[in-house]
Write a protein that holds these residues in place. Structure first.
Motif, PDB file in Angstrom:
ATOM      1  N   ASP A   1      24.299  49.993  54.779  1.00  0.00           N
ATOM      2  CA  ASP A   1      24.588  48.575  55.290  1.00  0.00           C
ATOM      3  C   ASP A   1      23.670  48.214  56.109  1.00  0.00           C
ATOM      4  O   ASP A   1      23.826  46.913  56.960  1.00  0.00           O
ATOM      5  N   ALA A   2      22.369  48.358  55.912  1.00  0.00           N
ATOM      6  CA  ALA A   2      21.173  48.123  56.608  1.00  0.00           C
ATOM      7  C   ALA A   2      21.260  47.942  58.097  1.00  0.00           C
ATOM      8  O   ALA A   2      20.902  47.133  58.649  1.00  0.00           O
ATOM      9  N   SER A   3      22.082  48.954  58.578  1.00  0.00           N
ATOM     10  CA  SER A   3      22.441  48.991  60.199  1.00  0.00           C
ATOM     11  C   SER A   3      20.985  49.706  60.955  1.00  0.00           C
ATOM     12  O   SER A   3      20.942  49.547  62.045  1.00  0.00           O
ATOM     13  N   ALA A   4      19.968  49.951  60.196  1.00  0.00           N
ATOM     14  CA  ALA A   4      18.819  50.280  61.011  1.00  0.00           C
ATOM     15  C   ALA A   4      17.997  49.478  61.333  1.00  0.00           C
ATOM     16  O   ALA A   4      17.688  49.110  62.542  1.00  0.00           O
ATOM     17  N   LEU A   5      17.488  48.548  60.175  1.00  0.00           N
ATOM     18  CA  LEU A   5      16.697  47.349  60.411  1.00  0.00           C
ATOM     19  C   LEU A   5      17.199  45.977  59.980  1.00  0.00           C
ATOM     20  O   LEU A   5      16.345  45.078  60.127  1.00  0.00           O
ATOM     21  N   GLY A   6      18.070  46.118  59.177  1.00  0.00           N
ATOM     22  CA  GLY A   6      18.602  44.508  58.727  1.00  0.00           C
ATOM     23  C   GLY A   6      17.808  44.377  57.570  1.00  0.00           C
ATOM     24  O   GLY A   6      18.091  42.972  56.996  1.00  0.00           O
ATOM     25  N   ARG A   7      17.035  44.936  56.964  1.00  0.00           N
ATOM     26  CA  ARG A   7      16.439  44.479  55.622  1.00  0.00           C
ATOM     27  C   ARG A   7      17.008  44.419  54.621  1.00  0.00           C
ATOM     28  O   ARG A   7      16.857  43.665  53.693  1.00  0.00           O
ATOM     29  N   GLY A   8      17.871  45.178  54.278  1.00  0.00           N
ATOM     30  CA  GLY A   8      18.968  45.250  52.815  1.00  0.00           C
ATOM     31  C   GLY A   8      19.302  46.769  52.730  1.00  0.00           C
ATOM     32  O   GLY A   8      18.676  47.589  53.329  1.00  0.00           O
ATOM     33  N   ALA A   9      20.241  46.760  51.693  1.00  0.00           N
ATOM     34  CA  ALA A   9      20.727  47.979  51.426  1.00  0.00           C
ATOM     35  C   ALA A   9      19.750  48.915  51.185  1.00  0.00           C
ATOM     36  O   ALA A   9      18.858  48.831  50.193  1.00  0.00           O
ATOM     37  N   GLY A  10      19.806  50.370  51.712  1.00  0.00           N
ATOM     38  CA  GLY A  10      18.811  51.326  51.362  1.00  0.00           C
ATOM     39  C   GLY A  10      17.542  51.089  52.302  1.00  0.00           C
ATOM     40  O   GLY A  10      16.611  52.273  52.738  1.00  0.00           O
ATOM     41  N   GLU A  11      17.427  50.031  53.068  1.00  0.00           N
ATOM     42  CA  GLU A  11      16.282  49.705  54.096  1.00  0.00           C
ATOM     43  C   GLU A  11      15.060  49.656  53.543  1.00  0.00           C
ATOM     44  O   GLU A  11      14.047  49.471  54.152  1.00  0.00           O
ATOM     45  N   GLY A  12      14.895  49.925  52.351  1.00  0.00           N
ATOM     46  CA  GLY A  12      13.358  50.234  51.764  1.00  0.00           C
ATOM     47  C   GLY A  12      12.677  51.395  52.237  1.00  0.00           C
ATOM     48  O   GLY A  12      11.371  51.338  52.124  1.00  0.00           O
ATOM     49  N   PHE A  13      13.586  52.367  52.853  1.00  0.00           N
ATOM     50  CA  PHE A  13      12.942  53.648  53.012  1.00  0.00           C
ATOM     51  C   PHE A  13      12.819  54.444  51.889  1.00  0.00           C
ATOM     52  O   PHE A  13      13.445  55.421  51.323  1.00  0.00           O
ATOM     53  N   GLY A  14      11.777  53.905  50.999  1.00  0.00           N
ATOM     54  CA  GLY A  14      11.457  54.343  49.556  1.00  0.00           C
ATOM     55  C   GLY A  14      11.555  53.286  48.828  1.00  0.00           C
ATOM     56  O   GLY A  14      12.389  52.288  49.017  1.00  0.00           O
ATOM     57  N   VAL A  15      10.741  53.067  47.788  1.00  0.00           N
ATOM     58  CA  VAL A  15      10.203  51.790  47.237  1.00  0.00           C
ATOM     59  C   VAL A  15      10.198  52.023  45.749  1.00  0.00           C
ATOM     60  O   VAL A  15      10.565  50.819  45.153  1.00  0.00           O
ATOM     61  N   HIS A  16      10.143  52.956  45.106  1.00  0.00           N
ATOM     62  CA  HIS A  16       9.813  53.106  43.605  1.00  0.00           C
ATOM     63  C   HIS A  16      11.138  52.873  42.688  1.00  0.00           C
ATOM     64  O   HIS A  16      12.108  53.619  42.998  1.00  0.00           O
ATOM     65  N   VAL A  17      10.864  52.130  41.890  1.00  0.00           N
ATOM     66  CA  VAL A  17      12.210  52.035  40.710  1.00  0.00           C
ATOM     67  C   VAL A  17      11.867  53.485  39.749  1.00  0.00           C
ATOM     68  O   VAL A  17      10.782  53.297  39.314  1.00  0.00           O
ATOM     69  N   LEU A  18      12.979  54.173  39.757  1.00  0.00           N
ATOM     70  CA  LEU A  18      12.600  55.362  38.986  1.00  0.00           C
ATOM     71  C   LEU A  18      13.727  55.303  38.076  1.00  0.00           C
ATOM     72  O   LEU A  18      14.759  55.044  38.250  1.00  0.00           O
ATOM     73  N   THR A  19      13.476  55.636  36.842  1.00  0.00           N
ATOM     74  CA  THR A  19      14.160  55.887  35.644  1.00  0.00           C
ATOM     75  C   THR A  19      14.588  57.224  35.412  1.00  0.00           C
ATOM     76  O   THR A  19      14.032  58.234  35.465  1.00  0.00           O
ATOM     77  N   GLY A  20      16.073  57.584  35.434  1.00  0.00           N
ATOM     78  CA  GLY A  20      16.550  58.808  34.947  1.00  0.00           C
ATOM     79  C   GLY A  20      17.560  58.913  35.966  1.00  0.00           C
ATOM     80  O   GLY A  20      18.464  57.990  36.440  1.00  0.00           O
ATOM     81  N   PRO A  21      17.971  59.975  36.255  1.00  0.00           N
ATOM     82  CA  PRO A  21      17.008  61.394  35.854  1.00  0.00           C
ATOM     83  C   PRO A  21      17.635  61.856  34.681  1.00  0.00           C
ATOM     84  O   PRO A  21      18.894  61.615  34.073  1.00  0.00           O
ATOM     85  N   VAL A  22      16.646  62.671  33.981  1.00  0.00           N
ATOM     86  CA  VAL A  22      16.830  63.595  32.993  1.00  0.00           C
ATOM     87  C   VAL A  22      17.373  64.989  33.299  1.00  0.00           C
ATOM     88  O   VAL A  22      16.861  65.561  33.983  1.00  0.00           O
ATOM     89  N   TYR A  23      18.591  65.261  32.762  1.00  0.00           N
ATOM     90  CA  TYR A  23      19.106  66.563  33.007  1.00  0.00           C
ATOM     91  C   TYR A  23      18.509  67.555  31.967  1.00  0.00           C
ATOM     92  O   TYR A  23      18.589  67.470  30.749  1.00  0.00           O
ATOM     93  N   VAL A  24      17.789  68.524  32.410  1.00  0.00           N
ATOM     94  CA  VAL A  24      17.037  69.404  31.202  1.00  0.00           C
ATOM     95  C   VAL A  24      18.060  70.941  31.094  1.00  0.00           C
ATOM     96  O   VAL A  24      18.307  71.492  32.187  1.00  0.00           O
ATOM     97  N   CYS A  25      18.680  71.014  30.099  1.00  0.00           N
ATOM     98  CA  CYS A  25      19.595  71.859  29.796  1.00  0.00           C
ATOM     99  C   CYS A  25      19.091  73.241  30.164  1.00  0.00           C
ATOM    100  O   CYS A  25      18.020  73.816  29.580  1.00  0.00           O
TER     101      CYS A  25
END
Length: 455
Positions: free
Chosen positions: A121-145
């Motif tokens: 709900d961007a209740s910390a700083l009002g930046r947006g969902a997740g607040e940008g506390f972490g920025v990288h677009v990550l593909t996955g995850p891959v589950y390794v059996c």
């Protein structure tokens, strides 16, 4: 990011807002039972495209539902997108269905809403969902059996190629962005006016791979940008904000300069066990945002497995980066890689270079590379407020000591040297260098050539 973060954000507010149970929003669902089936007679090859359904933005999560289940020995073609694509959407997003789905942002509707490990709900700083506390677009995850805590996951990087621009106006080209930003090491040491300032430089690459260099197209200074939800971003404080180019002045940059490309994954790793949501910026024992340009084609990474299935994710692709990543980013560009995942069970590690491995280790054809950090496992060492405190507590001294200890352990455990022998060899044959000073948990790497060892 560097310790400049502390001047802009109360660590106490950050910690209380972000890392309470459920990260201040809807918690991730429990990891669904994964049906691995029987291992195939021959390794399978999985395609993992990058789109709004297959990426997670700004965090690692031990409860994230896997996108692909792979057996040891399987291959995965994994598409990765740069979180800086909206610095020039015409060149890096337009016409690309996968990128358009991820970067879609209309009033009240984002293709990927959560961007970071912060509150929804961007209740910390009002930046947006997740607040940008972490920025990288990550593909996955891959589950390794079959992967279990205590095992080691080997990831061979077999290929890595630029993702071509899908805009027909730029056929045959790929583009990337470099941000000299507020989290850069340089930011409080500028000598020209205006001070402070953030500068974006857009680079062009040959999408066919025929040229091994990039050139700058233009640069512009960041000016306040209003996102589609009406939030004004005075600085680059939330990932994927679309830049309105009518508000910036594009100027020529680095004319006559060719930057050798060294394609690599800036961020790749397995899910850590210590928290439900882990900010993608500081690296750690699980890998993550190591930002070492050597983690590219021909390299092999080894990660200690912390959770069932390992949950491997990759992103933050870079076309080029120097050691230290001084200004804040590399040439951030979208890429597609081919990797092979190989599982090493805990009871099979004795007498191998992976024995007692509790840090990310890189192997190339000619070198072993250990990765040291200001805190080897900041999530554990710094306690409940680790994900805020790490930004103000990092130091090169600590990272150098951690790299020394890891190289000592590597030489004594895998090469059978005494401590005195290991220390001598480190002084005469090991290169220690600054990996990065911009990711919260600063990094130093130690490199020793394989030819040192007669066997």
């Amino acid at each position: 990011m560097t310790n400049h973060l502390k001047s802009r954000l109360s660590a106490a507010a950050f910690a209380s807002a972000v890392f309470a149970a459920g990260a201040g929003g809807t918690a991730l669902p429990s990891l669904a039972a994964v049906d691995c089936g029987e291992a195939p007679a021959a390794p399978a090859h999985h395609l993992l495209p990058a789109n709004a359904d297959t990426v997670h933005w700004g965090y690692f999560a031990k409860g994230r539902e896997p996108v692909v289940a792979a057996h040891s020995g399987d291959f995965v073609t994994i598409e990765t997108l740069t979180h800086h694509a909206n610095d020039d959407a015409e060149r890096m997003v337009k016409g690309d269905p996968g990128a358009e789905s991820v970067f879609k942002w209309e009033p009240g509707d984002k293709g990927v809403d959560r961007r970071g490990a912060g509150p929804m709900d961007a209740s910390a700083l009002g930046r947006g969902a997740g607040e940008g506390f972490g920025v990288h677009v990550l593909t996955g995850p891959v589950y390794v059996c079959g992967a279990e805590p205590g095992d080691v996951l080997e990831v061979k990087i077999l290929d890595l190629a630029p993702r071509p621009s899908a805009n027909p106006d730029y056929a045959g080209k790929t583009f990337g962005s470099n941000a000299a930003a507020w989290w850069g090491f340089h930011y409080n040491d500028l000598i020209e006016e205006p001070k402070p300032r953030e500068v974006i430089t857009i680079y062009e690459l040959d999408a066919t791979g025929g040229k091994d260099w990039a050139k700058a197209v233009y640069s512009y200074r960041w000016v306040p940008q209003t996102d589609p939800d009406g939030v004004v971003h005075e600085i680059i404080d939330y990932p994927g904000v679309p830049v309105d180019h009518s508000t910036v002045t594009e100027t020529p940059a680095l004319e006559g300069i060719r930057v050798p490309i060294r394609p690599h994954f800036g961020t790749m790793g397995v899910a850590p066990a210590e928290a439900d949501f882990v900010d993608s910026i500081p690296p750690g024992y699980f890998g993550g945002n190591i930002d070492n340009w050597r983690i590219g084609k021909g390299g092999t990474m080894y990660y200690p497995v912390a959770v069932e299935g390992a949950l491997l994710s990759a992103g933050d692709p870079h076309a080029a980066q120097g050691d230290s990543e001084l200004a804040g980013t590399a040439i951030e560009t979208s890429m597609t890689g081919v990797v092979q995942v190989i599982l090493h069970k805990k009871d099979e590690l004795a007498g191998t270079p992976l024995e007692e491995l509790d840090y990310p280790l890189l192997e190339t054809d000619s070198e072993w590379v250990v990765h040291g950090f200001s805190y080897a496992n900041y999530l554990d060492e710094l306690g409940d407020t680790a994900q805020s405190d790490i930004y103000s507590k990092s130091s090169i001294d600590n990272a150098m000591r951690d790299a020394f200890r890891k190289m000592r352990h590597f030489l004594m455990t895998t090469k059978g040297l005494s401590e005195d022998e290991a220390i001598s060899l480190m002084s005469v044959a090991t290169d220690f260098g600054v990996t990065q000073v911009v990711d919260g948990n600063w990094g130093v790497h130690g490199v020793i050539e394989k030819r040192v060892f007669a066997d």
